[in-house]
Design a protein around this motif. Structure first.
Motif, PDB file in Angstrom:
ATOM      1  N   ALA A 250       0.145  -1.738  14.941  1.00  0.00           N
ATOM      2  CA  ALA A 250       1.556  -2.155  14.865  1.00  0.00           C
ATOM      3  C   ALA A 250       1.823  -3.826  15.220  1.00  0.00           C
ATOM      4  CB  ALA A 250       2.256  -1.467  15.904  1.00  0.00           C
ATOM      5  N   SER A 251       1.030  -4.362  15.759  1.00  0.00           N
ATOM      6  CA  SER A 251       1.288  -5.735  16.338  1.00  0.00           C
ATOM      7  C   SER A 251       0.962  -6.375  14.781  1.00  0.00           C
ATOM      8  CB  SER A 251       0.468  -6.105  17.445  1.00  0.00           C
ATOM      9  OG  SER A 251       0.390  -7.563  17.537  1.00  0.00           O
ATOM     10  N   LEU A 252      -0.493  -6.033  14.463  1.00  0.00           N
ATOM     11  CA  LEU A 252      -0.867  -6.795  13.116  1.00  0.00           C
ATOM     12  C   LEU A 252       0.101  -6.630  12.229  1.00  0.00           C
ATOM     13  CD1 LEU A 252      -2.953  -8.686  12.083  1.00  0.00           C
ATOM     14  CD2 LEU A 252      -4.415  -6.405  11.497  1.00  0.00           C
ATOM     15  N   MET A 253       0.657  -5.537  11.905  1.00  0.00           N
ATOM     16  CA  MET A 253       1.516  -5.161  10.535  1.00  0.00           C
ATOM     17  C   MET A 253       2.972  -5.676  11.045  1.00  0.00           C
ATOM     18  SD  MET A 253       2.994  -1.456   9.404  1.00  0.00           S
ATOM     19  CE  MET A 253       4.171  -1.224   8.332  1.00  0.00           C
ATOM     20  N   ASP A 254       3.302  -5.906  11.954  1.00  0.00           N
ATOM     21  CA  ASP A 254       4.508  -6.649  12.354  1.00  0.00           C
ATOM     22  C   ASP A 254       4.378  -8.077  12.285  1.00  0.00           C
ATOM     23  OD1 ASP A 254       5.772  -4.070  12.886  1.00  0.00           O
ATOM     24  OD2 ASP A 254       5.572  -4.343  15.118  1.00  0.00           O
ATOM     25  N   GLN A 255       3.360  -8.869  12.573  1.00  0.00           N
ATOM     26  CA  GLN A 255       3.206 -10.025  12.290  1.00  0.00           C
ATOM     27  C   GLN A 255       2.912 -10.412  11.042  1.00  0.00           C
ATOM     28  OE1 GLN A 255      -0.125 -11.815  14.715  1.00  0.00           O
ATOM     29  NE2 GLN A 255       0.249 -10.002  16.201  1.00  0.00           N
ATOM     30  N   HIS A 256       2.375  -9.620  10.136  1.00  0.00           N
ATOM     31  CA  HIS A 256       2.189  -9.784   8.852  1.00  0.00           C
ATOM     32  C   HIS A 256       3.544  -9.802   7.975  1.00  0.00           C
ATOM     33  CE1 HIS A 256       2.117  -8.584   4.593  1.00  0.00           C
ATOM     34  NE2 HIS A 256       0.865  -9.230   4.422  1.00  0.00           N
ATOM     35  N   ASP A 257       4.287  -8.620   8.307  1.00  0.00           N
ATOM     36  CA  ASP A 257       5.584  -8.626   7.650  1.00  0.00           C
ATOM     37  C   ASP A 257       6.671  -9.647   8.105  1.00  0.00           C
ATOM     38  OD1 ASP A 257       4.542  -6.457   6.380  1.00  0.00           O
ATOM     39  OD2 ASP A 257       5.652  -4.835   7.722  1.00  0.00           O
TER      40      ASP A 257
ATOM     41  N   PHE B 110       0.859  -1.341  -0.072  1.00  0.00           N
ATOM     42  CA  PHE B 110      -0.043  -0.131   0.022  1.00  0.00           C
ATOM     43  C   PHE B 110       0.745   1.397  -0.057  1.00  0.00           C
ATOM     44  CE2 PHE B 110      -2.427  -3.145   2.563  1.00  0.00           C
ATOM     45  CZ  PHE B 110      -3.607  -3.495   1.578  1.00  0.00           C
ATOM     46  N   PRO B 111       1.563   1.425  -1.338  1.00  0.00           N
ATOM     47  CA  PRO B 111       2.456   2.645  -1.138  1.00  0.00           C
ATOM     48  C   PRO B 111       1.901   3.977  -1.025  1.00  0.00           C
ATOM     49  CG  PRO B 111       2.382   1.521  -3.316  1.00  0.00           C
ATOM     50  CD  PRO B 111       1.587   0.504  -2.227  1.00  0.00           C
ATOM     51  N   ASN B 112       0.618   4.001  -1.463  1.00  0.00           N
ATOM     52  CA  ASN B 112      -0.230   5.321  -1.342  1.00  0.00           C
ATOM     53  C   ASN B 112      -0.841   5.515  -0.136  1.00  0.00           C
ATOM     54  OD1 ASN B 112      -1.635   2.796  -1.871  1.00  0.00           O
ATOM     55  ND2 ASN B 112      -3.635   4.350  -2.071  1.00  0.00           N
ATOM     56  N   LEU B 113      -0.483   4.578   0.728  1.00  0.00           N
ATOM     57  CA  LEU B 113      -1.085   4.903   2.284  1.00  0.00           C
ATOM     58  C   LEU B 113      -0.133   4.825   2.926  1.00  0.00           C
ATOM     59  CD1 LEU B 113      -4.011   2.448   2.250  1.00  0.00           C
ATOM     60  CD2 LEU B 113      -4.193   5.120   2.109  1.00  0.00           C
ATOM     61  N   GLU B 114       1.495   5.256   2.505  1.00  0.00           N
ATOM     62  CA  GLU B 114       2.632   5.391   3.561  1.00  0.00           C
ATOM     63  C   GLU B 114       2.477   6.044   4.851  1.00  0.00           C
ATOM     64  OE1 GLU B 114       7.494   5.617   3.182  1.00  0.00           O
ATOM     65  OE2 GLU B 114       6.189   5.832   1.356  1.00  0.00           O
ATOM     66  N   GLU B 115       1.876   7.133   4.643  1.00  0.00           N
ATOM     67  CA  GLU B 115       2.024   8.320   5.676  1.00  0.00           C
ATOM     68  C   GLU B 115       1.110   7.729   6.758  1.00  0.00           C
ATOM     69  OE1 GLU B 115       0.706  12.839   6.918  1.00  0.00           O
ATOM     70  OE2 GLU B 115       1.517  12.176   4.916  1.00  0.00           O
ATOM     71  N   THR B 116      -0.255   7.346   6.519  1.00  0.00           N
ATOM     72  CA  THR B 116      -1.315   6.790   7.364  1.00  0.00           C
ATOM     73  C   THR B 116      -0.441   5.241   8.038  1.00  0.00           C
ATOM     74  OG1 THR B 116      -2.915   7.493   5.866  1.00  0.00           O
ATOM     75  CG2 THR B 116      -3.360   5.652   7.369  1.00  0.00           C
ATOM     76  N   ILE B 117      -0.015   4.506   7.293  1.00  0.00           N
ATOM     77  CA  ILE B 117       0.730   3.216   7.925  1.00  0.00           C
ATOM     78  C   ILE B 117       1.594   3.556   8.979  1.00  0.00           C
ATOM     79  CG2 ILE B 117       2.115   1.368   7.369  1.00  0.00           C
ATOM     80  CD1 ILE B 117       0.585   1.368   4.525  1.00  0.00           C
ATOM     81  N   LYS B 118       2.667   4.548   8.659  1.00  0.00           N
ATOM     82  CA  LYS B 118       3.658   5.035   9.406  1.00  0.00           C
ATOM     83  C   LYS B 118       2.941   5.592  10.966  1.00  0.00           C
ATOM     84  CE  LYS B 118       7.450   5.277   6.274  1.00  0.00           C
ATOM     85  NZ  LYS B 118       8.535   6.180   5.711  1.00  0.00           N
ATOM     86  N   ASN B 119       1.864   6.638  10.445  1.00  0.00           N
ATOM     87  CA  ASN B 119       1.222   7.043  11.675  1.00  0.00           C
ATOM     88  C   ASN B 119       0.635   5.991  12.830  1.00  0.00           C
ATOM     89  OD1 ASN B 119       2.068   9.730  11.010  1.00  0.00           O
ATOM     90  ND2 ASN B 119       0.177   9.974  10.030  1.00  0.00           N
ATOM     91  N   LEU B 120      -0.013   5.048  11.836  1.00  0.00           N
ATOM     92  CA  LEU B 120      -0.629   4.324  12.780  1.00  0.00           C
ATOM     93  C   LEU B 120       0.300   3.289  13.418  1.00  0.00           C
ATOM     94  CD1 LEU B 120      -3.959   3.411  10.585  1.00  0.00           C
ATOM     95  CD2 LEU B 120      -3.899   4.295  12.962  1.00  0.00           C
ATOM     96  N   HIS B 121       1.251   2.805  12.814  1.00  0.00           N
ATOM     97  CA  HIS B 121       2.118   2.148  13.408  1.00  0.00           C
ATOM     98  C   HIS B 121       2.868   2.539  14.693  1.00  0.00           C
ATOM     99  CE1 HIS B 121       5.944  -0.525  13.775  1.00  0.00           C
ATOM    100  NE2 HIS B 121       5.054  -1.642  13.373  1.00  0.00           N
ATOM    101  N   GLU B 122       2.654   3.983  14.579  1.00  0.00           N
ATOM    102  CA  GLU B 122       3.505   4.521  15.806  1.00  0.00           C
ATOM    103  C   GLU B 122       2.643   4.968  16.896  1.00  0.00           C
ATOM    104  OE1 GLU B 122       5.400   8.214  14.510  1.00  0.00           O
ATOM    105  OE2 GLU B 122       6.775   7.238  13.243  1.00  0.00           O
ATOM    106  N   SER B 123       1.344   4.983  16.557  1.00  0.00           N
ATOM    107  CA  SER B 123       0.407   5.453  17.409  1.00  0.00           C
ATOM    108  C   SER B 123      -0.437   4.349  18.021  1.00  0.00           C
ATOM    109  CB  SER B 123      -0.480   6.789  17.129  1.00  0.00           C
ATOM    110  OG  SER B 123      -1.129   6.419  16.044  1.00  0.00           O
ATOM    111  N   ASP B 124      -0.806   3.291  17.260  1.00  0.00           N
ATOM    112  CA  ASP B 124      -1.797   2.292  17.546  1.00  0.00           C
ATOM    113  C   ASP B 124      -0.905   0.949  17.792  1.00  0.00           C
ATOM    114  OD1 ASP B 124      -3.972   0.345  17.387  1.00  0.00           O
ATOM    115  OD2 ASP B 124      -5.046   1.683  16.364  1.00  0.00           O
ATOM    116  N   PRO B 125      -0.830   0.516  19.174  1.00  0.00           N
ATOM    117  CA  PRO B 125      -0.380  -0.721  19.475  1.00  0.00           C
ATOM    118  C   PRO B 125      -0.825  -2.018  18.660  1.00  0.00           C
ATOM    119  CG  PRO B 125      -0.695   0.518  21.312  1.00  0.00           C
ATOM    120  CD  PRO B 125      -1.460   1.048  20.097  1.00  0.00           C
ATOM    121  N   GLN B 126      -2.299  -1.966  18.599  1.00  0.00           N
ATOM    122  CA  GLN B 126      -2.969  -3.040  17.812  1.00  0.00           C
ATOM    123  C   GLN B 126      -2.592  -3.232  16.615  1.00  0.00           C
ATOM    124  OE1 GLN B 126      -7.119  -3.103  18.384  1.00  0.00           O
ATOM    125  NE2 GLN B 126      -7.637  -4.861  16.884  1.00  0.00           N
TER     126      GLN B 126
END
Length: 80
Positions: A30-37, A12-28
């Protein structure tokens, strides 16, 4: 395609800013994204290193990755 990147920022390169903001501010999120990656990395390593793994097991890993991607996309849509 073997070795293709499926981490969330590549998906989702077009959502990079949203992704980075959520990863920093939302632990749930961030956890889901880290598990996926981490799962994506595991799948790529298995493919690239030609590790012995049953085709059915690989298919299950890829299905799990796709389900997580769908969950992340829904999360991103809800938090735009």
């Amino acid at each position: 395609m073997l070795g293709e990147m499926h981490d969330i920022l590549h998906e989702f390169p077009n959502l990079e800013e949203t992704i980075k903001n959520l990863h920093e501010s939302d632990p749930q999120f961030a956890s889901l994204m880290d598990q996926h990656d981490a799962l994506d990395t595991e799948i790529r390593n298995l493919e690239e290193l030609n590790q012995p793994i049953d085709d059915l097991e690989m298919e299950e890993l890829k299905k799990r990755r796709a389900l997580m991607k769908d969950q992340i996309y829904q999360y991103l849509r809800d938090n735009k």
